[in-house]
Design an enzyme around this catalytic site. Structure first.
Site, mmCIF file in Angstrom:
data_model
loop_
_atom_site.group_PDB
_atom_site.id
_atom_site.type_symbol
_atom_site.label_atom_id
_atom_site.label_comp_id
_atom_site.label_asym_id
_atom_site.label_seq_id
_atom_site.Cartn_x
_atom_site.Cartn_y
_atom_site.Cartn_z
ATOM 1 N N CYS A 3 0.869 -1.187 0.000
ATOM 2 C CA CYS A 3 0.000 0.000 0.000
ATOM 3 C C CYS A 3 0.901 1.231 0.000
ATOM 4 C CB CYS A 3 -0.888 -0.019 1.240
ATOM 5 S SG CYS A 3 -1.902 1.459 1.434
ATOM 6 N N CYS A 40 -5.286 6.186 -3.720
ATOM 7 C CA CYS A 40 -4.589 4.903 -3.712
ATOM 8 C C CYS A 40 -3.189 5.123 -4.278
ATOM 9 C CB CYS A 40 -5.344 3.873 -4.547
ATOM 10 S SG CYS A 40 -4.494 2.282 -4.673
#
Length: 257
Positions: free
Chosen positions: A74, A198
């Site tokens: 991530c 993101c």
């Protein structure tokens, strides 16, 4: 047992941070992770991140999606973890840490975190989309009507459909603003909804847009729902190297639960 936690966000992508250097957190308790990430019954976050000791590097990153399962890299979470590590006094302005996809270098200054991402040597081009892995798998496609587009419904159809099926892919919808600026909205697997930002997604979009010839810039501006990010890179023989994800990472609050 009470758990002390810290909340951080990077362009609206928010995370529960836990200092697990003493190995007190039960990493097998997926229900506990999902509860802590729950926005109604828990703290509320897109994911949970443990900061752990590493024998040779500054620290180790262990990342869980909001569904409670340990997941792939991530980018925004990594940036927020660098800010957390600085606030804990683990690092100053530079860091080298281990994540599930390998080693990452990072820099933090004046609230802006630069995180080095994986090199990318494969960009799969299809008729209506591009697929690549930037630490997590990403489907990238254009969507002109991006402001009013039903990201959750369409994103879920692609995420669960062929060829991704249950393993799934993150799904990014892109609108070109100008030569070096793109608008991005992302459906994240594991969250199973749109997130405000993101990091691995905008990295994938930047590389995809360059591969497709939509930009000749090696510093790309990405406008996401939660703010603005940048991705820079070098290209050598079709391989994207020295890839950096750049943007703010912000402390929100601390508590016990």
């Amino acid at each position: 047992m009470q758990q002390t936690f810290y909340k951080y966000q990077g362009t609206g992508n928010d995370f529960v941070m836990i200092d697990n250097r003493q190995q007190t957190f039960d990493k097998n308790d997926t229900k506990r992770v999902a509860f802590l990430c729950d926005r109604r019954f828990g703290i509320g976050a897109d994911g949970l991140i443990l900061l752990e000791n590493h024998p040779d590097l500054d620290f180790k990153m262990v990342y869980y999606n909001a569904d409670g399962n340990e997941s792939t890299m991530c980018g925004n979470g990594g940036r927020c973890l660098v800010a957390f590590a600085k606030d804990l006094g683990v690092i100053k302005e530079h860091a080298v840490f281990e994540a599930i996809d390998g080693l990452h270098h990072a820099e933090i200054k004046d609230g802006i975190v630069k995180l080095q991402m994986l090199d990318v040597d494969t960009v799969e081009q299809y008729e209506n989309h591009v697929f690549l892995n930037t630490g997590s798998p990403h489907h990238v496609q254009f969507e002109e009507n991006i402001e009013n587009f039903d990201i959750k419904t369409k994103g879920a159809q692609i995420r669960y459909g062929e060829p991704y099926n249950q393993a799934g892919s993150n799904v990014n919808f892109v609108k070109k603003i100008n030569n070096d600026t793109f608008r991005v909205r992302t459906y994240e697997r594991g969250v199973e909804d749109e997130t405000l930002s993101c990091g691995t997604g905008v990295t994938a979009v930047a590389i995809a847009m360059h591969t497709l010839g939509e930009t000749d810039s090696t510093l790309i501006n990405l406008n996401v729902e939660g703010g603005k990010l940048q991705v820079s890179f070098d290209v050598e023989n079709g391989i994207y190297k020295n890839v950096w994800l750049i943007g703010p990472a912000t402390y929100v609050f601390k508590g016990t639960i």
